[in-house]
Design an enzyme around this catalytic site. Sequence first.
Site, PDB file in Angstrom:
ATOM      1  N   ASN A 109       0.860  -1.183   0.000  1.00 12.75           N
ATOM      2  CA  ASN A 109       0.000   0.000   0.000  1.00 12.75           C
ATOM      3  C   ASN A 109       0.893   1.229   0.000  1.00 12.75           C
ATOM      4  O   ASN A 109       1.995   1.203   0.548  1.00 12.75           O
ATOM      5  CB  ASN A 109      -0.871  -0.004   1.270  1.00 12.75           C
ATOM      6  N   HIS A 111       0.881   5.155   1.352  1.00 17.13           N
ATOM      7  CA  HIS A 111       0.162   6.003   2.304  1.00 17.13           C
ATOM      8  C   HIS A 111       0.847   7.368   2.359  1.00 17.13           C
ATOM      9  O   HIS A 111       2.080   7.440   2.431  1.00 17.13           O
ATOM     10  CB  HIS A 111       0.173   5.345   3.689  1.00 17.13           C
ATOM     11  N   SER A 138       4.875   6.741   2.367  1.00 16.25           N
ATOM     12  CA  SER A 138       5.467   5.454   2.729  1.00 16.25           C
ATOM     13  C   SER A 138       4.803   4.347   1.925  1.00 16.25           C
ATOM     14  O   SER A 138       3.599   4.387   1.679  1.00 16.25           O
ATOM     15  CB  SER A 138       5.223   5.147   4.217  1.00 16.25           C
ATOM     16  N   ASP A 147      -2.820   0.744   7.653  1.00 19.93           N
ATOM     17  CA  ASP A 147      -1.594   1.529   7.441  1.00 19.93           C
ATOM     18  C   ASP A 147      -0.451   1.087   8.346  1.00 19.93           C
ATOM     19  O   ASP A 147       0.366   1.899   8.807  1.00 19.93           O
ATOM     20  CB  ASP A 147      -1.878   3.038   7.624  1.00 19.93           C
TER      21      ASP A 147
HETATM   22  C1  GRF Z   1      -2.785   8.860  -2.524  1.00 18.47           C
HETATM   23  O1  GRF Z   1      -2.421  10.009  -1.831  1.00 18.47           O
HETATM   24  C2  GRF Z   1      -2.387   7.632  -1.767  1.00 18.47           C
HETATM   25  O2  GRF Z   1      -1.210   7.784  -1.033  1.00 18.47           O
HETATM   26  C3  GRF Z   1      -3.546   7.448  -0.826  1.00 18.47           C
HETATM   27  O3  GRF Z   1      -4.681   7.808  -1.572  1.00 18.47           O
HETATM   28  C4  GRF Z   1      -4.301   8.703  -2.612  1.00 18.47           C
HETATM   29  C5  GRF Z   1      -4.731   8.075  -3.884  1.00 18.47           C
HETATM   30  O4  GRF Z   1      -4.533   8.916  -4.995  1.00 18.47           O
HETATM   31  N1  GRF Z   1      -3.574   6.102  -0.308  1.00 18.47           N
HETATM   32  P1  GRF Z   1      -4.657   8.325  -6.454  1.00 18.47           P
HETATM   33  O5  GRF Z   1      -6.042   7.700  -6.593  1.00 18.47           O
HETATM   34  O6  GRF Z   1      -3.581   7.330  -6.654  1.00 18.47           O
HETATM   35  O7  GRF Z   1      -4.521   9.514  -7.351  1.00 18.47           O
END
Ligand code: GRF
Length: 191
Positions: A109, A111, A138, A147
């Site tokens: 994932n 984050h 991260s 997370d």
């Molecule tokens: C990103 O900031 C990611 O880190 C978080 O959700 C957002 C997703 O953005 N988990 P996208 O859909 O990839 O543009």
Amino acid sequence: MADRTRVGVLISGRGSNLKALLDAQASADCPYEIALVVSNVEDAPGLDFARALGIATFAKAHKGMKRAEFDALVDAELRAHNIEAVALAGYMRLLSPGFVEGWAGRMINIHPSLLPLYKGLDTHQRAIEAGDAKHGCSVHLVTAELDDGPIIAQAEVPILPGDTPDTLAARVLVEEHRLYPLALAELVRTL
Ligand code: GRF
């Protein structure tokens, strides 16, 4: 390129990280191939990035389904497409323990915080309000805790005077798009 690791990406929204992963796979030495994109939001804009490249998609609203039941459907799709690793990219849904267990060590994932700081939502606002000098993103292996899980890559950005959650998010997002393809490549090389 038959030996590229087949990756499934789970999204819920705009899919800019999915796009970054797709852009990187155009490079000849990329060790992964995104073979399926799954969304729990039927009209997630990010699905179009996959469709434009002829990549299989599975979009289904989770509404009205139990979490484990929905995740079992997603799991079946991933297995049917011979997926070997999973990347969550803005997938805004908690995963059931059984699903997480089934992909242990093979699911990552991204984050938008320097974990273990600021798990959950509104990370940019929380970092600004805390008066932090730096923020970032991260990539971690997914475990049953939200997370949580071993961190495999991080990138930092400064928090500048006058930053709003939006300006900070934009600065972090640039780093997300750089970091996530590298981290996914690193993961699949270890499988
Ligand atoms: C990103 O900031 C990611 O880190 C978080 O959700 C957002 C997703 O953005 N988990 P996208 O859909 O990839 O543009």
